[in-house]
Design a protein around this motif. Sequence first.
Motif, short mmCIF file in Angstrom:
data_model
loop_
_atom_site.label_atom_id
_atom_site.label_comp_id
_atom_site.label_asym_id
_atom_site.label_seq_id
_atom_site.Cartn_x
_atom_site.Cartn_y
_atom_site.Cartn_z
N MET A 77 -32.75 26.06 24.24
CA MET A 77 -31.47 26.25 24.92
C MET A 77 -31.01 24.96 25.59
O MET A 77 -29.82 24.62 25.55
N SER A 78 -31.94 24.24 26.19
CA SER A 78 -31.59 22.97 26.83
C SER A 78 -31.02 21.99 25.83
O SER A 78 -30.02 21.30 26.10
N LEU A 79 -31.63 21.92 24.64
CA LEU A 79 -31.13 21.03 23.59
C LEU A 79 -29.73 21.45 23.13
O LEU A 79 -28.86 20.61 22.90
N GLY A 80 -29.51 22.76 22.97
CA GLY A 80 -28.20 23.25 22.55
C GLY A 80 -27.12 22.92 23.57
O GLY A 80 -26.00 22.53 23.20
N LEU A 81 -27.44 23.05 24.85
CA LEU A 81 -26.47 22.76 25.90
C LEU A 81 -26.17 21.27 26.00
O LEU A 81 -25.02 20.87 26.22
N ILE A 82 -27.20 20.44 25.85
CA ILE A 82 -26.96 19.00 25.92
C ILE A 82 -26.19 18.53 24.70
O ILE A 82 -25.42 17.56 24.77
N TYR A 83 -26.35 19.24 23.57
CA TYR A 83 -25.56 18.94 22.37
C TYR A 83 -24.07 19.11 22.67
O TYR A 83 -23.24 18.28 22.27
N TYR A 84 -23.72 20.18 23.39
CA TYR A 84 -22.32 20.39 23.76
C TYR A 84 -21.86 19.33 24.75
O TYR A 84 -20.76 18.80 24.65
N ALA A 85 -22.73 19.02 25.74
CA ALA A 85 -22.35 18.06 26.78
C ALA A 85 -22.08 16.68 26.21
O ALA A 85 -21.20 15.96 26.70
N ILE A 86 -22.80 16.30 25.17
CA ILE A 86 -22.62 14.99 24.54
C ILE A 86 -21.36 14.97 23.67
O ILE A 86 -20.88 13.91 23.29
N ASP A 87 -20.81 16.14 23.37
CA ASP A 87 -19.59 16.26 22.59
C ASP A 87 -19.80 15.87 21.13
O ASP A 87 -19.01 15.11 20.54
#
Length: 539
Positions: free
Chosen positions: A402-412
């Motif tokens: 989940m952390s990886l998925g959320l950081i994927y969004y944050a990095i755009d």
Amino acid sequence: MTWWRHKLELLVNDRWLVFVCAMWIQSVAGVGYLFGGSMSPAIKTSLGYNQKQIALLGVAKNLGDAIGFVSGALSEVSPTWVVLIVGATQNLIGYGVVWLVVTGQLPNLPLWMLFVAIFVGTNGETYYNTASLVSCIHNFPESRGPVVGILKGFSGLSGAILTQVYLMFNPSRDSSVILMVALGPPVVVVALLFVVRPVERSCRTNLRSDDLRFLAIYGFCVVLAVYLLGLLVLQSLFDITQKIITTSGAILVVFMVVPLLVPFSSVFISGNNVALVKSEEGTSNVDQHEVKTLIERSDMPLEKKRVPCIGEDFTLLQALGQADFWLIFMSLVLGVGSGITVIDNLGQICYSLGYNNTKIFVSLISISNFLGRVAGGYFSELIIRKLSLPRTLAMSAVQAIMSLGLIYYAIDWPGKIYVVTIVIGMGYGAHWAIAPASVSDIFGLKSFGSLYNFQITALPIGSFVFSGVIASNIYDYYARKQAGPSTETDQSLVCTGSVCYSVTCGLMSMLCLMAMVFSLSVVYRTRKFYLRLNRVSKT
């Protein structure tokens, strides 16, 4: 006649029949999932409420869904049918009153009375959940991961199932969905009232045959998820005729009967003629003999053995004094809180990125939620059986993903909306399979109803803090920044672009990592217990 009578007696008392019937109850248990998309528009239109008043009624729905202490306590002192009948009564009265008011058959009630009615009606589903989970975990103590995962999966999918059944009848009034919610679940529950219960179970368990039956049900779950996803996508993209909708809904209803083949094969084909023994109410992880063996092998001094040891039956008050209980709870608050933040704001996230048709993503995250619950139960059980490691290791792995998925969004990065929808949907769902099963492993089954209903309070806590406070304030900050300094404070603002939720997703990513640390702490603290438990179960 004697042979048939014997087989029917075995079928009625077969734990697989109980499990399938519990799946049916869970399929109609999530009445709260219909509130935002189906019931609230009917209430708003008929009663002339504004969005603030509807949001307040939404709070009543969330509270009713999360506060299950009474159902948990009742499950410890009453038979399962009492728990179910109380839940059905609350469901009928609560949403029955709402329907009568919306259709004008009762005079308009004050907002607070409608608040109470929705709370009471939605709170009925906590009784359905408690009765189903407690009964089936008692019946399948050696397979609690798959049991919890599948049952919670159907609870999460119930909104989609009820919606398809509702559309079959081509209702002419929007308020009809409230009537269906008031009558439908209680009718199903009453029909299965004396079936879903702890039953006598065989004195020996064939894990290989059980695994095959679970695999059959897993296959059913995958096919059901694909079928529903196909229906939801088609209905979102195309103008489908009522005849097709009715036919597809009828196919769904028939398809839901297919799992009955599992208990029928267990009784009529497999020759289930083993002797039966009465299940003990206080059964812990495997059976009483195994618990005693674990205690005897522990290094705990004799004078301290009056206090429950890990794996024995704890009351809620005793569990509240244990660090492991609070570590699991805090891990759940952070992990589930991050997931529900994305789910609650998914429509707004889609609009901020320029996607006008949000129904596809809502459908996608709903199906992902279901598959996450099913898969979470399955893989957490494999971790125990194959690796002799604690179940919470699976939860820590989910939180890392989940952390990886959320950081994927944050990095755009490209396709971020699809990544975050699938990853967060599955991760959020997996928590509700792994955490309750972990609690039952460590703190026993006798007070599982109370323990489970305390754990689910993590949802409103996480939702309020992470979605209601953090995400909403960050969104408003960037919306005001985009609108300029001349914008009035009370004006409704809209934020556009990935920046609206990129900071939120970055923060949620860090919170998921914190949740992973809490889960790994439980892994470290309970590793010896799970190792001994696995050794005992193989002897």
